[in-house]
Write an enzyme that holds these catalytic residues in place. Structure first.
Site, PDB file in Angstrom:
ATOM      1  N   LYS A 196     -34.757 -34.759  44.441  1.00  0.00           N
ATOM      2  CA  LYS A 196     -33.807 -35.579  43.747  1.00  0.00           C
ATOM      3  C   LYS A 196     -32.469 -35.618  44.482  1.00  0.00           C
ATOM      4  O   LYS A 196     -31.661 -36.517  44.288  1.00  0.00           O
ATOM      5  CB  LYS A 196     -33.573 -35.047  42.338  1.00  0.00           C
ATOM      6  CG  LYS A 196     -34.804 -35.017  41.482  1.00  0.00           C
ATOM      7  CD  LYS A 196     -34.532 -34.386  40.133  1.00  0.00           C
ATOM      8  CE  LYS A 196     -35.855 -34.258  39.384  1.00  0.00           C
ATOM      9  NZ  LYS A 196     -35.724 -33.403  38.213  1.00  0.00           N
TER      10      LYS A 196
ATOM     11  N   ASP B 190     -30.708 -34.460  51.627  1.00  0.00           N
ATOM     12  CA  ASP B 190     -29.360 -34.067  51.226  1.00  0.00           C
ATOM     13  C   ASP B 190     -28.869 -32.874  52.038  1.00  0.00           C
ATOM     14  O   ASP B 190     -27.745 -32.855  52.510  1.00  0.00           O
ATOM     15  CB  ASP B 190     -29.282 -33.772  49.721  1.00  0.00           C
ATOM     16  CG  ASP B 190     -30.279 -32.728  49.245  1.00  0.00           C
ATOM     17  OD1 ASP B 190     -31.133 -32.274  50.037  1.00  0.00           O
ATOM     18  OD2 ASP B 190     -30.225 -32.364  48.056  1.00  0.00           O
TER      19      ASP B 190
ATOM     20  N   ASP C 179     -31.684 -26.678  55.626  1.00  0.00           N
ATOM     21  CA  ASP C 179     -31.354 -25.292  55.943  1.00  0.00           C
ATOM     22  C   ASP C 179     -32.480 -24.631  56.723  1.00  0.00           C
ATOM     23  O   ASP C 179     -32.463 -24.634  57.941  1.00  0.00           O
ATOM     24  CB  ASP C 179     -30.876 -24.497  54.730  1.00  0.00           C
ATOM     25  CG  ASP C 179     -31.831 -24.496  53.560  1.00  0.00           C
ATOM     26  OD1 ASP C 179     -33.003 -24.847  53.703  1.00  0.00           O
ATOM     27  OD2 ASP C 179     -31.388 -24.109  52.461  1.00  0.00           O
TER      28      ASP C 179
ATOM     29  N   LYS D 133     -27.282 -26.698  57.605  1.00  0.00           N
ATOM     30  CA  LYS D 133     -26.972 -25.269  57.708  1.00  0.00           C
ATOM     31  C   LYS D 133     -27.809 -24.691  58.848  1.00  0.00           C
ATOM     32  O   LYS D 133     -28.835 -24.046  58.605  1.00  0.00           O
ATOM     33  CB  LYS D 133     -27.356 -24.528  56.424  1.00  0.00           C
ATOM     34  CG  LYS D 133     -26.483 -24.714  55.249  1.00  0.00           C
ATOM     35  CD  LYS D 133     -26.934 -23.701  54.189  1.00  0.00           C
ATOM     36  CE  LYS D 133     -26.593 -24.136  52.808  1.00  0.00           C
ATOM     37  NZ  LYS D 133     -27.079 -23.180  51.811  1.00  0.00           N
TER      38      LYS D 133
ATOM     39  N   PHE E 168     -24.059 -21.470  49.209  1.00  0.00           N
ATOM     40  CA  PHE E 168     -24.817 -22.292  48.265  1.00  0.00           C
ATOM     41  C   PHE E 168     -23.879 -23.354  47.727  1.00  0.00           C
ATOM     42  O   PHE E 168     -22.830 -23.049  47.164  1.00  0.00           O
ATOM     43  CB  PHE E 168     -25.394 -21.452  47.123  1.00  0.00           C
ATOM     44  CG  PHE E 168     -26.405 -22.221  46.332  1.00  0.00           C
ATOM     45  CD1 PHE E 168     -27.714 -22.316  46.758  1.00  0.00           C
ATOM     46  CD2 PHE E 168     -26.034 -22.902  45.180  1.00  0.00           C
ATOM     47  CE1 PHE E 168     -28.646 -23.055  46.044  1.00  0.00           C
ATOM     48  CE2 PHE E 168     -26.954 -23.644  44.458  1.00  0.00           C
ATOM     49  CZ  PHE E 168     -28.265 -23.720  44.898  1.00  0.00           C
TER      50      PHE E 168
ATOM     51  N   ASP F  63     -27.876 -29.499  43.506  1.00  0.00           N
ATOM     52  CA  ASP F  63     -27.794 -28.882  42.189  1.00  0.00           C
ATOM     53  C   ASP F  63     -27.952 -27.377  42.225  1.00  0.00           C
ATOM     54  O   ASP F  63     -28.392 -26.800  43.219  1.00  0.00           O
ATOM     55  CB  ASP F  63     -28.895 -29.453  41.288  1.00  0.00           C
ATOM     56  CG  ASP F  63     -30.279 -28.933  41.677  1.00  0.00           C
ATOM     57  OD1 ASP F  63     -30.888 -28.231  40.853  1.00  0.00           O
ATOM     58  OD2 ASP F  63     -30.731 -29.219  42.797  1.00  0.00           O
TER      59      ASP F  63
ATOM     60  N   ARG G  85     -25.098 -31.901  39.944  1.00  0.00           N
ATOM     61  CA  ARG G  85     -25.421 -32.983  40.883  1.00  0.00           C
ATOM     62  C   ARG G  85     -24.365 -34.080  40.875  1.00  0.00           C
ATOM     63  O   ARG G  85     -24.111 -34.708  41.883  1.00  0.00           O
ATOM     64  CB  ARG G  85     -26.764 -33.640  40.519  1.00  0.00           C
ATOM     65  CG  ARG G  85     -27.980 -32.837  40.828  1.00  0.00           C
ATOM     66  CD  ARG G  85     -29.228 -33.693  40.621  1.00  0.00           C
ATOM     67  NE  ARG G  85     -30.425 -32.883  40.557  1.00  0.00           N
ATOM     68  CZ  ARG G  85     -31.093 -32.437  41.619  1.00  0.00           C
ATOM     69  NH1 ARG G  85     -30.660 -32.709  42.812  1.00  0.00           N
ATOM     70  NH2 ARG G  85     -32.185 -31.718  41.469  1.00  0.00           N
TER      71      ARG G  85
END
Length: 172
Positions: free
Chosen positions: A41, A98, A101, A129, A150, A157, A163
């Site tokens: 999402k 989005d 990592d 990241k 984080f 989210d 979000r």
């Protein structure tokens, strides 16, 4: 538990960088039609803002995968929840993420999608990241490189919350 969120990337910085990315995509793909595949999402906000700034014709499709559950670290197990609605064979494809990592999710998706014979395929991500990478994969285009924190907002989210923040924030 109250969560404190510190701004890491402002709304203004996001808007400026996304405009730059849209312009670059328009230059590279001038005269072509792109299939933009958002990874649900989290990519929704980035994908929407990016494509509405582009002049290149785009069609959209979506995949849904997860590897976080309700935690703050990837558990390494990729769950495939939704596949594409249309074939990508012979299409120029941009996979839109989005945040990148460990690279596990994107590496897996790239391999799965390459088997479907797109004409070309690139990966772009709003956030990267690289210090967390455990799989050898690099995005073709990155909005921002961030430290190992984080983050939430602009589609990202924490247990399905935050979000809708118009900026990228760090949970402290």
């Amino acid at each position: 538990m109250e969560v404190k969120i510190n701004t890491l990337i402002s709304q203004e910085s996001l808007e400026k960088r996304i405009q730059e990315m849209a312009e670059e995509l328009d230059r590279v793909y001038a005269g072509k039609e792109l299939r933009m595949i958002g990874i649900l999402k989290g990519s929704i906000y980035f994908l929407a803002e990016l494509t509405k700034r582009m002049k290149t014709p785009v069609t959209l499709d979506f995949l849904s995968v997860s590897s976080y559950g309700n935690g703050t670290t990837s558990n390494g197990v990729i769950h495939f929840n939704k596949d594409l609605d249309e074939p990508i064979e012979g299409r120029d494809v941009i996979l839109v993420e989005d945040i990148m990592d460990t690279g596990r999710t994107l590496s897996y998706l790239v391999e799965v999608l390459k088997e479907r014979k797109p004409a070309s395929m690139q990966v772009i991500t709003l956030l990267d990241k690289p210090s967390r990478r455990v799989v050898k994969i690099e995005p073709w285009m990155t909005g921002f490189t961030i430290p190992d924190k984080f983050v939430v907002g602009f589609g990202l989210d924490y247990a399905q919350n935050y979000r809708n923040l118009p900026y990228i924030g760090e949970i402290s």
